[in-house]
Scaffold this motif. Structure first.
Motif, short mmCIF file in Angstrom:
data_model
loop_
_atom_site.label_atom_id
_atom_site.label_comp_id
_atom_site.label_asym_id
_atom_site.label_seq_id
_atom_site.Cartn_x
_atom_site.Cartn_y
_atom_site.Cartn_z
N ALA A 56 6.31 24.87 -6.22
CA ALA A 56 5.45 26.38 -5.45
C ALA A 56 5.01 26.91 -5.85
CB ALA A 56 7.43 27.32 -5.27
N LEU A 57 4.67 27.14 -7.21
CA LEU A 57 3.85 28.27 -7.73
C LEU A 57 2.94 27.38 -8.42
CD1 LEU A 57 6.32 30.20 -9.75
CD2 LEU A 57 4.80 30.67 -7.69
N LYS A 116 -4.23 16.80 4.20
CA LYS A 116 -3.10 16.62 2.65
C LYS A 116 -3.86 15.45 2.11
CE LYS A 116 0.71 19.65 3.80
NZ LYS A 116 1.73 19.52 4.80
N MET A 117 -3.98 15.29 0.53
CA MET A 117 -3.89 13.75 -0.05
C MET A 117 -3.12 13.50 -0.99
SD MET A 117 -5.99 10.60 0.16
CE MET A 117 -7.51 10.52 0.61
N ASP A 118 -2.37 12.67 -1.20
CA ASP A 118 -1.31 12.41 -2.21
C ASP A 118 -2.31 12.34 -3.35
OD1 ASP A 118 0.82 13.15 -0.68
OD2 ASP A 118 2.19 11.53 -0.54
N MET A 119 -1.44 12.53 -5.08
CA MET A 119 -1.92 12.11 -6.49
C MET A 119 -0.86 11.13 -7.03
SD MET A 119 -3.64 15.90 -7.16
CE MET A 119 -4.48 16.18 -7.77
N VAL A 120 -1.28 10.02 -6.82
CA VAL A 120 0.46 9.11 -7.03
C VAL A 120 -0.01 8.56 -8.74
CG1 VAL A 120 1.96 6.66 -6.45
CG2 VAL A 120 0.39 8.23 -4.83
N PRO A 121 0.56 8.69 -9.88
CA PRO A 121 0.50 8.48 -11.03
C PRO A 121 0.32 6.97 -10.93
CG PRO A 121 3.11 9.03 -10.44
CD PRO A 121 1.88 8.85 -9.57
N GLY A 122 -1.31 6.04 -11.53
CA GLY A 122 -1.03 5.07 -11.76
C GLY A 122 -2.21 4.75 -10.64
N ARG A 123 -2.51 5.80 -9.72
CA ARG A 123 -3.14 4.83 -8.55
C ARG A 123 -4.74 6.16 -8.20
NH1 ARG A 123 -3.09 2.13 -3.72
NH2 ARG A 123 -4.75 3.69 -2.21
N VAL A 179 4.39 12.68 -8.32
CA VAL A 179 3.36 12.61 -7.46
C VAL A 179 3.36 13.68 -6.65
CG1 VAL A 179 2.89 11.37 -5.12
CG2 VAL A 179 4.25 10.39 -6.26
N HIS A 180 1.66 14.40 -7.09
CA HIS A 180 1.72 15.61 -6.66
C HIS A 180 0.68 15.06 -5.16
CE1 HIS A 180 2.38 17.13 -10.58
NE2 HIS A 180 2.25 16.54 -11.08
N SER A 181 0.85 16.90 -4.15
CA SER A 181 -0.30 16.50 -3.29
C SER A 181 -1.40 17.35 -3.09
CB SER A 181 0.23 16.17 -2.32
OG SER A 181 -0.65 16.11 -0.85
N ILE A 182 -2.96 17.27 -3.17
CA ILE A 182 -3.75 18.58 -2.85
C ILE A 182 -3.97 18.76 -1.66
CG2 ILE A 182 -5.90 16.58 -2.98
CD1 ILE A 182 -7.11 18.90 -4.88
N ALA A 227 1.19 20.08 -2.47
CA ALA A 227 2.10 20.33 -1.03
C ALA A 227 3.22 19.12 -1.15
CB ALA A 227 0.62 19.33 0.36
N GLU A 228 3.15 18.48 -2.35
CA GLU A 228 4.58 17.47 -2.42
C GLU A 228 5.09 18.31 -3.48
OE1 GLU A 228 4.68 14.33 -0.39
OE2 GLU A 228 6.25 13.74 -1.82
N TYR A 229 6.65 18.45 -3.54
CA TYR A 229 7.50 18.40 -4.17
C TYR A 229 7.55 17.96 -5.47
CZ TYR A 229 11.21 20.10 -6.45
OH TYR A 229 12.06 21.04 -7.32
#
Lengths: 121, 344
Positions: free
Chosen positions: B201-202, B167-174, B156-159, B193-195
């Protein structure tokens, strides 16, 4: 004997420390120099005291750089040489593999001021 | 954009005014207005409570009796909050209604995929085909809504582009969709914005907002470059102009750089459109020479940072999936950098 010792001591005490042109560079120049270092990211290749990140390993570390005798093992380590070198290394020291940097001559002088002002000993 | 800020991450998180309070689009601006209104209300209520406390401790006898009466509780404890909070709720919902505006399907679409630890960016045509592949950089037209199609390739990432939206999450499979619109040209930083582990952090990017006409021209040029075939083995593009003294002749040869790029393994992970370099594991480098940053929004893009990144990306961004090419000589790095600078 005692008089001689006192005289010798007085003679030594009367000596002025050698003039140090490097550290008499203006402080705000060093501050501006640090901003330039961070903007163009010199740290991509060099570990630089006072710059936490990045600390790249492609180029030599600049720890203790103010005490180094020769820049890149070739040029006397003077402010003028250093400013010229950080801006366009290949033109200053033919054969240098450090690429020219997108900075102005004034900015290069500020960078040199920062590199001399580093207190990392 | 703050001149002293060189990277997307710095631009997203630092500066004055703080990017979260410096809206550059309708969505961010309604949220900012709401935030200021709530802050003002908070200050007002705190002021009232502090004043009441002062009266209760030091105030005249008559006022204290009034404050302790049942009427004060009815008015200050029930009626006032009920009216104010209801008003705020209705106003807030009306103000932020645009945030939930339905996506019509007519907006331009850009697919952004979170990868460990960079952003894959693909521009789609109206039929949903990828016309431009890019990375770590998002170009937007002014005053025109764009839908970001958000995916993840791994975790999971977040842009987050603080100037433009939440922010909006980037979720695998979705696939999540985020509508963004910019009302001011310029460069804005973005971050994950999601660890997401390691060098999270980079992980950042740069957003550039163009006048709509310039954007159309830019997109058409990029698409033409990506579609145009370049003879295998040939050096695409022209050697780039670098900020340097003209009296120093260019000592690095982009053609040698291309040969090294192909033969040392770069091409296994990186694609350059129209060449035999077609690796998809890492960022697409077709336009790397014109990119605003390197290493996913963390370094300015010039020859020095390019060479430093290739030679030792692991000390710059520890744990990233590109190995440090420290076995390349400085000369070889220079050739490769000269070649990559030409990829506009």
């Amino acid at each position: 004997m005692r008089h001689v010792a006192v005289a010798a001591l007085l003679t030594v005490a009367a000596c002025k420390p050698p003039p140090d042109d490097r550290t008499s560079l203006p402080a705000d120049a060093a501050e501006r120099g640090k901003a330039v270092i961070e903007r163009v990211s010199c740290g991509s290749c060099h570990a630089i005291p006072g710059v936490d990140w990045p600390r790249g390993g492609a180029g030599p570390s600049l720890e203790g750089f103010d005490d180094v005798g020769l820049i890149a093992g070739a040029l006397p380590n003077t402010p003028g040489n250093l400013a010229a070198f950080v801006r366009d290394a290949p033109a200053t020291k033919p054969g240098s593999t450090m690429p020219p940097m997108p900075i102005t001559p004034a900015e290069a002088q500020d960078v040199a001021a920062y590199l001399y002002g580093m207190k990392d000993e | 954009m703050n001149k002293g800020v060189a990277s997307g991450i710095m631009e997203a998180l630092w500066g004055w005014p703080p990017p979260v309070l410096d809206p550059a689009g309708p969505y961010a601006s309604s949220v900012t207005t709401l935030a200021w209104a709530l802050f003002a209300m908070g200050v007002l209520v705190t002021g009232i409570v502090v004043a009441a406390l002062y009266v209760a401790i030091r105030g005249p006898e008559r006022w204290r009796r009034k404050l302790g009466g049942e009427k004060a509780v009815w008015i200050g404890g029930i009626a006032f909050p009920a009216v104010v909070l209801t008003g705020l709720l209705i106003w807030g919902l009306a103000l932020t209604a645009s945030l939930t505006e339905p996506i019509t399907g007519r907006e331009a679409r850009v697919r952004v995929t979170g990868e460990m630890w960079w952003f894959r960016v693909e521009y789609l045509d109206p039929a949903g085909r990828v016309i431009v592949r890019d990375a770590n950089e998002l170009h937007l037209p002014l005053d025109r809504p764009v839908v970001l199609e958000l995916r993840s390739a791994d975790v999971v990432h977040s842009i987050w582009i603080p100037h433009l939206s939440g922010k909006m999450d980037m979720v695998p499979g979705r696939i999540n969709q985020l509508r963004v619109e910019a009302s001011r040209t310029g460069r804005f930083g973005g971050v994950c914005a999601e660890y997401c582990g390691g060098p999270h952090a980079l992980m950042g990017f740069v957003t550039e907002v163009h006048e709509a006409a310039n954007y159309d021209r830019w997109l058409a040029a990029q698409a033409a470059r990506q579609a145009g075939a370049v003879a295998p083995g040939a050096t695409p593009g022209e050697p780039a102009a670098v900020a340097r003294d003209p009296q120093v002749p260019e000592r690095y040869d982009p053609a040698r750089g291309w040969a090294l790029f192909r033969d040392t393994g770069c091409a296994a992970c990186h694609r350059i459109a129209g060449t035999e370099a077609n690796g998809l594991a890492g960022p697409d480098l077709t336009h790397v020479g014109s990119r605003l940053s390197l290493g996913a929004g963390i370094l300015p893009n010039h020859r020095g940072t390019m060479m430093g990144w290739i030679a030792d990306s692991q000390s710059i961004k520890p744990g990233n999936r590109m190995p440090s090419y420290d076995r390349l000589s400085a000369e070889e790095l220079g050739h490769i950098a000269a070649f990559l600078e030409a990829q506009k």
